[in-house]
Design a protein around this motif. Structure first.
Motif, PDB file in Angstrom:
ATOM      1  N   SER A 131      11.794   9.185  -3.357  1.00 51.57           N
ATOM      2  CA  SER A 131      12.842   9.139  -2.328  1.00 51.57           C
ATOM      3  C   SER A 131      12.554  10.111  -1.197  1.00 51.57           C
ATOM      4  CB  SER A 131      14.206   9.445  -2.944  1.00 51.57           C
ATOM      5  OG  SER A 131      14.230  10.754  -3.493  1.00 51.57           O
ATOM      6  N   GLY A 132      11.729  11.134  -1.465  1.00 53.81           N
ATOM      7  CA  GLY A 132      11.391  12.092  -0.421  1.00 53.81           C
ATOM      8  C   GLY A 132      10.289  11.632   0.501  1.00 53.81           C
ATOM      9  N   THR A 133       9.462  10.686   0.056  1.00 53.03           N
ATOM     10  CA  THR A 133       8.366  10.206   0.899  1.00 53.03           C
ATOM     11  C   THR A 133       8.579   8.780   1.377  1.00 53.03           C
ATOM     12  OG1 THR A 133       7.117   9.528  -1.065  1.00 53.03           O
ATOM     13  CG2 THR A 133       6.679  11.718  -0.191  1.00 53.03           C
ATOM     14  N   ILE A 134       9.300   7.984   0.597  1.00 52.77           N
ATOM     15  CA  ILE A 134       9.640   6.621   1.015  1.00 52.77           C
ATOM     16  C   ILE A 134      11.153   6.508   0.894  1.00 52.77           C
ATOM     17  CG2 ILE A 134       9.245   4.159   0.687  1.00 52.77           C
ATOM     18  CD1 ILE A 134       6.644   4.804  -0.718  1.00 52.77           C
ATOM     19  N   GLY A 135      11.859   6.964   1.897  1.00 54.47           N
ATOM     20  CA  GLY A 135      13.316   6.996   1.857  1.00 54.47           C
ATOM     21  C   GLY A 135      13.945   5.710   2.343  1.00 54.47           C
ATOM     22  N   LEU A 170       0.814  -1.220   0.000  1.00 57.61           N
ATOM     23  CA  LEU A 170       0.000   0.000   0.000  1.00 57.61           C
ATOM     24  C   LEU A 170       0.846   1.268   0.000  1.00 57.61           C
ATOM     25  CD1 LEU A 170      -2.759  -1.081   2.530  1.00 57.61           C
ATOM     26  CD2 LEU A 170      -3.082  -0.623   0.083  1.00 57.61           C
ATOM     27  N   GLN A 171       2.011   1.234   0.596  1.00 59.31           N
ATOM     28  CA  GLN A 171       2.840   2.441   0.627  1.00 59.31           C
ATOM     29  C   GLN A 171       3.270   2.859  -0.779  1.00 59.31           C
ATOM     30  OE1 GLN A 171       3.361   4.342   3.673  1.00 59.31           O
ATOM     31  NE2 GLN A 171       1.608   2.955   3.784  1.00 59.31           N
ATOM     32  N   PHE A 172       3.603   1.887  -1.627  1.00 56.18           N
ATOM     33  CA  PHE A 172       4.003   2.220  -2.992  1.00 56.18           C
ATOM     34  C   PHE A 172       2.804   2.687  -3.818  1.00 56.18           C
ATOM     35  CE2 PHE A 172       7.324  -0.947  -1.744  1.00 56.18           C
ATOM     36  CZ  PHE A 172       8.371  -0.041  -1.693  1.00 56.18           C
ATOM     37  N   PRO A 184      16.802   0.665  -1.433  1.00 55.54           N
ATOM     38  CA  PRO A 184      17.987   0.511  -2.283  1.00 55.54           C
ATOM     39  C   PRO A 184      17.927   1.461  -3.473  1.00 55.54           C
ATOM     40  CG  PRO A 184      17.086  -1.629  -1.680  1.00 55.54           C
ATOM     41  CD  PRO A 184      16.094  -0.613  -1.224  1.00 55.54           C
ATOM     42  N   GLY A 185      19.083   1.855  -3.986  1.00 56.06           N
ATOM     43  CA  GLY A 185      19.138   2.828  -5.065  1.00 56.06           C
ATOM     44  C   GLY A 185      18.356   2.426  -6.297  1.00 56.06           C
ATOM     45  N   GLN A 186      18.254   1.137  -6.572  1.00 57.05           N
ATOM     46  CA  GLN A 186      17.552   0.674  -7.765  1.00 57.05           C
ATOM     47  C   GLN A 186      16.059   0.997  -7.712  1.00 57.05           C
ATOM     48  OE1 GLN A 186      17.968  -3.657  -5.779  1.00 57.05           O
ATOM     49  NE2 GLN A 186      18.038  -3.641  -7.975  1.00 57.05           N
ATOM     50  N   ASP A 187      15.528   1.283  -6.533  1.00 56.23           N
ATOM     51  CA  ASP A 187      14.115   1.650  -6.423  1.00 56.23           C
ATOM     52  C   ASP A 187      13.858   3.081  -6.866  1.00 56.23           C
ATOM     53  OD1 ASP A 187      12.386  -0.381  -4.182  1.00 56.23           O
ATOM     54  OD2 ASP A 187      14.458  -0.748  -4.706  1.00 56.23           O
ATOM     55  N   TYR A 188      14.914   3.868  -7.060  1.00 56.21           N
ATOM     56  CA  TYR A 188      14.744   5.277  -7.413  1.00 56.21           C
ATOM     57  C   TYR A 188      15.264   5.611  -8.807  1.00 56.21           C
ATOM     58  CZ  TYR A 188      14.329   5.524  -2.291  1.00 56.21           C
ATOM     59  OH  TYR A 188      13.965   5.323  -0.976  1.00 56.21           O
ATOM     60  N   ASP A 189      15.754   4.637  -9.560  1.00 55.66           N
ATOM     61  CA  ASP A 189      16.349   4.939 -10.861  1.00 55.66           C
ATOM     62  C   ASP A 189      15.312   4.831 -11.975  1.00 55.66           C
ATOM     63  OD1 ASP A 189      16.036   2.213 -11.350  1.00 55.66           O
ATOM     64  OD2 ASP A 189      18.145   1.731 -11.019  1.00 55.66           O
ATOM     65  N   THR A 190      15.764   4.894 -13.223  1.00 56.10           N
ATOM     66  CA  THR A 190      14.844   4.868 -14.363  1.00 56.10           C
ATOM     67  C   THR A 190      14.686   3.460 -14.927  1.00 56.10           C
ATOM     68  OG1 THR A 190      16.684   5.419 -15.851  1.00 56.10           O
ATOM     69  CG2 THR A 190      15.336   7.247 -15.024  1.00 56.10           C
ATOM     70  N   ARG A 191      15.095   2.471 -14.174  1.00 57.49           N
ATOM     71  CA  ARG A 191      14.999   1.086 -14.630  1.00 57.49           C
ATOM     72  C   ARG A 191      13.780   0.391 -14.036  1.00 57.49           C
ATOM     73  NH1 ARG A 191      20.099  -1.539 -16.409  1.00 57.49           N
ATOM     74  NH2 ARG A 191      21.610   0.112 -16.791  1.00 57.49           N
ATOM     75  N   TYR A 192      13.104  -0.378 -14.864  1.00 58.67           N
ATOM     76  CA  TYR A 192      12.074  -1.299 -14.403  1.00 58.67           C
ATOM     77  C   TYR A 192      12.818  -2.533 -13.907  1.00 58.67           C
ATOM     78  CZ  TYR A 192       8.296  -4.794 -14.815  1.00 58.67           C
ATOM     79  OH  TYR A 192       7.387  -5.809 -14.582  1.00 58.67           O
ATOM     80  N   THR A 193      12.766  -2.773 -12.601  1.00 58.82           N
ATOM     81  CA  THR A 193      13.573  -3.826 -11.997  1.00 58.82           C
ATOM     82  C   THR A 193      12.694  -4.958 -11.484  1.00 58.82           C
ATOM     83  OG1 THR A 193      15.289  -2.250 -11.355  1.00 58.82           O
ATOM     84  CG2 THR A 193      15.279  -4.381 -10.228  1.00 58.82           C
ATOM     85  N   ASP A 194      12.939  -6.155 -11.983  1.00 60.74           N
ATOM     86  CA  ASP A 194      12.250  -7.362 -11.531  1.00 60.74           C
ATOM     87  C   ASP A 194      13.236  -8.159 -10.683  1.00 60.74           C
ATOM     88  OD1 ASP A 194      11.251 -10.034 -11.346  1.00 60.74           O
ATOM     89  OD2 ASP A 194       9.911  -9.625 -13.033  1.00 60.74           O
ATOM     90  N   LEU A 195      13.125  -8.007  -9.374  1.00 57.54           N
ATOM     91  CA  LEU A 195      14.097  -8.647  -8.484  1.00 57.54           C
ATOM     92  C   LEU A 195      14.019 -10.172  -8.505  1.00 57.54           C
ATOM     93  CD1 LEU A 195      13.893  -6.202  -5.447  1.00 57.54           C
ATOM     94  CD2 LEU A 195      15.789  -6.458  -7.047  1.00 57.54           C
TER      95      LEU A 195
END
Length: 574
Positions: A285-289, A160-162, A292-303
């Motif tokens: 990054s200002g509301t959910i700090g 829910l946070q995201f 990991p850095g990959q959560d804030y970049d321009t990549r669609y990341t499937d962990l």
């Protein structure tokens, strides 16, 4: 009842009377929190806007007995919920006996349930066996237990946070001020697959993806797009760098054809774009700090599957392998998502090589209002539909400014600037002729769009962006792909895919349109998948390539004549 009855337990850890309300109406308040949640990397953060319900009971009752609801109050950005009530139970005149129930729900955004159709979301009673005792007309501060990612309830709060961050960005006044309806989310220890249901009733999150922000926000992006009439996807298997129009899809799923394949690619591409825009433009990054850095970049990341695809560049990663792929055209979600991101992003000037690059900077709000939704707010559901709105915008000051051009620039120059994106991401053709050419040059190009384009037109411009040569708009003059095979029409007996032959093609400027010596550029126009000659009357109904420069030099014979003429003139002067 005396205050001596107030007590500290392992759950209600703090009770402090801080004041008395004045006036004749009782106002009892209770400040609960902070409610915290745990990220996948163990960060403890305030749970924002989670719904909490407060209940009042009579003596001897427990949470499972019939209670009176004092209302629902959501947590703030600090994770605290402030309850206030004028309720008087009429039995104990000086105290309310209060339970609090935390709900896996952000009001107006989403609620997480065990199954679609369940009436209520997951809940967690904070003190299920004994209440807090709050003196009427007084205030109580009370601590609550955090949630962690070891439980379904805790992971639901993280989901829910995201979604809540993304909803705030697209609905608040500093974002896009849109209206996005609330949606149910199904998540359990055994859910398999991430998707928005075909009827739009709910989102499902796979058990393995509860902490993966890009996938959660991608699925919520489908909901955002669908609620704004920007998603008519038929659904089904898909993946990056696959043409849904004419190529077999994952798990041996047949190609979806011209209409459905383009709609599927658009649906997946716009969902990824909306998610990444909410991360970057919405300052996650200002509301959910602390993620990991990959959560804030321009990549669609499937962990879980250990890959990512960058929307900013042609880079992607599979396991430990760093790779590059420009996409395969309008039927590919990678091409769609990257084009949308480059229309928006605020870092123009990114080089593609050969003098081309991303020169467009609409920004997120204009990309949404003018290009994704269209100036009529009808919403676009394929790249072809979006292109019609985009080319129109490029004829306005808004479009020309986004392309770095002056207000007096011609629309064709602005559209060709956008064409650099379509060439880069394999939608439009790639012009290849350059350098010195004769007065009737043969202008060449390579097909792209995974062979889904089969009709071409060439425009030649002078330095002032006037059309000085045109292969022709009439159907008879369009240049046909010599080896085109139509995309499959889905249905029983249809082939799983169609042949792809990407030809090198050309057009020679006829003598009637011969070019004077000077500098020129040409653009190759190509039809969107399935669009026939009858629907290509306007040059803007075609996809445009970038503008390829070349120059015309006098022929050797013309130079000789000029030299002889000069000598003759010199002799006469003598």
């Amino acid at each position: 009842m005396s205050k001596a009855r107030s007590r500290v337990t392992g759950i209600a850890a703090l009770l402090v009377v801080v004041g008395t309300a004045s006036g004749g109406t009782l106002l009892t308040t209770m400040n609960l929190g902070p409610l915290n949640w745990q990220t996948r990397n163990g960060q403890i953060l305030p749970a924002i806007h989670i719904n909490t319900e407060f209940w009042e009971t009579d003596a001897g009752e427990t949470f499972s007995d019939g209670l009176v609801s004092l209302g629902r109050f959501r947590t703030g950005f600090n994770g605290r919920a402030l309850m206030n009530t004028n309720y008087d139970d009429g039995i104990f005149n000086d105290y309310l006996e209060v339970y609090e129930e935390t709900r896996a729900e952000i009001p107006g955004v989403a609620q997480v349930k065990a199954a679609n159709g369940n009436a209520n979301p997951y809940t967690r009673p904070v003190n299920p066996t004994s209440p807090w005792f709050v003196e009427e007309n007084e205030h109580l501060n009370a601590l609550t237990l955090p949630v962690n990612n070891s439980t379904v309830f805790g992971r639901s709060i993280g989901i829910l946070q995201f979604m809540g961050h993304m909803n705030r960005y697209y609905t608040n006044n500093t974002g896009h001020n849109l209206t996005i309806p609330m949606i149910d989310v199904v998540y359990t220890n055994t859910t398999s697959g991430n998707f928005l249901a075909g009827d739009g009733s709910h989102i499902q999150i796979d058990n393995a993806y509860s902490g993966t922000s890009d996938i959660i926000m991608h699925e919520y992006g489908h909901h955002v797009a669908g609620s704004l009439s920007m998603d008519s996807s038929p659904g089904g298997n898909h993946t990056f760098f696959t043409d849904n129009i004419r190529s077999q899809r994952p798990n041996a799923t047949p190609a979806a054809g011209n209409i459905a394949g383009a709609a599927l690619a658009w649906s997946e591409g716009i969902a990824s774009y909306l998610a990444i825009s909410a991360v970057r433009d919405g300052n996650m990054s200002g509301t959910i700090g602390g993620l990991p850095g990959q959560d804030y970049d321009t990549r669609y990341t499937d962990l879980p599957q250990n890959f990512d695809v960058d929307l900013e560049t042609i880079n992607w990663r599979s396991g430990n392998n760093n790779l590059q792929n420009r996409g395969v055209g309008e039927g590919d979600e990678a091409s769609v998502g990257r084009i949308l991101w480059d229309l928006n992003d605020n870092t123009p000037g990114e080089g593609f090589g050969a003098g081309r690059g991303d020169r467009i900077n609409f920004g997120a709000q204009t990309t949404m209002s003018h290009i994704l939704r269209g100036t009529d707010n009808a919403g676009n559901e394929s790249l072809r539909e979006m292109w019609a709105d985009l080319t129109a915008v490029m004829g306005t000051v808004t479009g020309k400014t986004a392309a770095g051009l002056g207000a007096g620039a011609k629309q064709d120059q602005a559209v060709a600037t956008v064409g650099e994106l379509l060439t880069q991401y394999a939608v439009a053709a790639t012009p290849t002729s350059n350098g010195a050419q004769p007065a009737t040059p043969t202008l060449r190009w390579n097909e792209q769009n995974n062979d889904n384009s089969n009709l071409y037109r060439v425009l030649v411009f002078d330095g002032a962006w006037n059309v000085v040569a045109d292969s022709g708009a009439a159907a008879a003059n369009l240049i046909a792909d010599p080896n085109f095979v139509a995309a499959p029409v889905p249905g029983p007996g249809a082939p799983a895919s169609a042949a792809v032959t990407l030809d090198a093609m050309s057009w020679t400027v006829p003598g009637a349109q011969a070019l004077d010596p000077g500098q020129y550029r040409y653009v190759v126009l190509s039809n969107p998948a399935g669009v026939t000659a009858a629907n290509l009357g306007s040059k803007y109904n075609f996809y445009w390539s970038h503008a390829q420069p070349f120059r015309v030099v006098p022929s050797p014979g013309a130079i000789s004549l000029l030299m002889l003429s000069g000598i003759a003139t010199l002799r006469r002067r003598r």
